[in-house]
Design an enzyme around this catalytic site. Structure first.
Site, PDB file in Angstrom:
ATOM      1  N   GLY A 196       0.793  -1.235   0.000  1.00  0.00           N
ATOM      2  CA  GLY A 196       0.000   0.000   0.000  1.00  0.00           C
ATOM      3  C   GLY A 196       0.819   1.276   0.000  1.00  0.00           C
ATOM      4  O   GLY A 196       0.329   2.334   0.377  1.00  0.00           O
TER       5      GLY A 196
ATOM      6  N   LYS B 270       6.360  16.658  -3.817  1.00  0.00           N
ATOM      7  CA  LYS B 270       6.613  16.952  -2.402  1.00  0.00           C
ATOM      8  C   LYS B 270       7.721  17.995  -2.248  1.00  0.00           C
ATOM      9  O   LYS B 270       7.643  18.888  -1.399  1.00  0.00           O
ATOM     10  CB  LYS B 270       6.990  15.650  -1.676  1.00  0.00           C
TER      11      LYS B 270
HETATM   12  N1  HSE Z   1       3.583   6.740  -2.931  1.00  0.00           N
HETATM   13  C1  HSE Z   1       4.157   7.554  -1.931  1.00  0.00           C
HETATM   14  C2  HSE Z   1       5.495   6.984  -1.544  1.00  0.00           C
HETATM   15  C3  HSE Z   1       3.357   7.601  -0.663  1.00  0.00           C
HETATM   16  O1  HSE Z   1       5.831   5.880  -1.962  1.00  0.00           O
HETATM   17  O2  HSE Z   1       6.211   7.646  -0.818  1.00  0.00           O
HETATM   18  C4  HSE Z   1       2.423   8.711  -0.535  1.00  0.00           C
HETATM   19  O3  HSE Z   1       3.033   9.960  -0.686  1.00  0.00           O
END
Ligand code: HSE
Length: 432
Positions: free
Chosen positions: A190, A208
């Site tokens: 997940g 981010k």
């Molecule tokens: N898919 C993202 C990660 C998680 O693997 O860091 C949510 O930001």
């Protein structure tokens, strides 16, 4: 006690389910901390009948098929957006703002692309947009930058910001897992985005980083100006050479304020094995902040998954319950600074280059001549194996050099008849 804070939660996937569980586990504690009961009164989800393993935790909530309808529901005080994507999520967030409701979101893509516009709308409406869960999962880095470190001028932020790609690189390094198997496992757990390309191609980390850079420098950084590379081309051979040289290969986000503008980029890099980020493995994220008064500071924690992300979402909900209202980027939209992002070709730094060359006399001399012509200075050179007339790997570590010169040298080296494959170049970053 003041009246309950009624949440409308859009999306009951991994994070939404985690939020329901957290609220169930800590309802009493949260009420003590906020002086209010926090309850979910309405939700939206694609399939209201789906068994999410939440038992009766949701009670008699109102189900909406449409997140925009949920955002407008007069029975909610806060709109919690956990659906991801940019189109419906944006429409729903705008509907909530127009209705005077605070928005809590985990949606980095939405804010990286439309943050400034949403911040302006929220400011005009007098409501907060909170996004702790959008960056680095459970690590409270938004709060750290916007509140805990607000007394500093932030000079740089470095981060391992994507758990999935960090998990893949760690698995490849530790167990020799293939890229595909490690990705499948991260998806099973997940961690991955709906489109795993966002994880492995660096897009999620860039979303981010765009937010962190905007917060750190008080400027609305343009996502499209950020240089982005992913990890698909990283091979087991590069990982092994990195280890031999005392480095780890990590997908890093780098945001630095320079005299010429902001240096903001995401790419795989070799960083010292002994550095703070060099130790961040698996699904963990890490962020290093350089502030002028506080000096350097490192944060590490789970960057993805139901529990850590729900923890960050709840921190925002608690802020809303307490009436805390800060501008999205820490400063009002009108005060946001200019954000000229400098091109990656202006980077000045060392690099690792791996070539597959024909094992015969004179090959290194040809390569060295090109490096001399482009003023690229060699720090070390390694050749492994012996296969006369066939391909062998050659690794060259350069001294610090302008990236534009490195790119010219690589293009010329790639064109040599004795160079059998496209050269691999990985930047070496001096991150403590
Ligand atoms: N898919 C993202 C990660 C998680 O693997 O860091 C949510 O930001």
């Amino acid at each position: 006690m003041t009246k309950p804070l009624r949440l409308g939660v859009a999306g009951l996937g991994t994070v939404g389910g985690g939020l329901v569980r957290l609220l169930t586990a800590h309802a009493g504690r949260l009420a003590l901390r906020t002086g209010r009961t926090i309850e979910i009164t309405a939700v939206s989800a694609r399939d209201p009948k789906k068994d999410r393993g939440l038992g009766n935790a949701l009670g008699n909530v109102t189900f909406h098929a449409d997140p925009v309808a949920l955002a407008k529901d007069p029975g909610i005080d806060v709109f919690v957006e956990l659906i991801g994507g940019e189109t419906v999520a944006r429409e729903a967030a705008e509907a909530a703002i127009a209705a005077g409701k605070p928005v809590v979101t985990a949606n980095k893509a939405l804010l990286a692309h439309h943050g400034r516009e949403l911040a302006a709308k929220a400011e005009a409406a007098g409501v907060p947009i909170c996004f702790e869960a959008a960056v680095a999962g459970g690590i409270p880095i938004v709060k750290a930058l916007r509140e805990g470190l607000s007394g500093n001028r932030i000079d740089a932020v470095y981060g391992i910001l994507n758990g999935t790609s960090n998990y893949i690189l760690t698995s490849m390094a530790e167990s020799g897992a293939s890229f595909e198997d490690a990705l499948a496992e991260a998806q099973r757990l997940g961690y991955a985005e709906a489109d795993p390309g966002f994880d492995v191609d660096g897009v999620d980390a860039a979303h981010k980083l765009t937010l962190l850079a905007s917060l750190a420098f008080g400027a609305a950084v343009d996502f499209n100006a950020v240089h982005v590379e992913g990890i698909r081309q990283i091979s087991a051979l590069d990982i092994a050479f990195a280890r031999e040289l005392g480095y780890r290969i990590k997908l890093v986000g780098i945001a630095k304020a320079t005299d010429d503008g902001l240096d903001v980029r995401v790419h795989p890099a070799m960083i010292a094995a002994e550095s703070a980020l060099g130790h961040v493995d698996g699904v963990f994220n890490g962020v290093v902040v350089q502030g002028d008064f506080v000096d350097q500071m490192a944060f590490e924690g789970r960057g993805a998954g139901a529990g850590p992300t729900a923890s960050a979402v709840m921190a925002d909900i608690v802020d809303v319950a307490l009436g805390l209202h800060l501008p999205l980027y820490g400063v009002p939209v009108a005060a946001l600074g200019g954000a000229r992002v400098i091109p990656v070709t202006s980077r000045f730094g060392a690099s690792y280059m791996r070539l597959s060359v024909v094992d015969r006399p004179g090959v290194i001399a040809d390569i060295a001549a090109i490096l001399r012509d482009e003023q690229v200075s060699i720090e070390s050179l390694l050749q492994r194996g012996r296969a006369p007339g066939e391909g062998v790997p050659v690794v060259i570590v350069t001294h610090e050099v302008q990236e534009a010169a490195m790119a010219r040298a690589l293009a010329r080296i790639a064109a040599l008849e004795s160079v059998l494959e496209r050269p691999t170049m990985i930047r070496i970053e001096e991150i403590k």
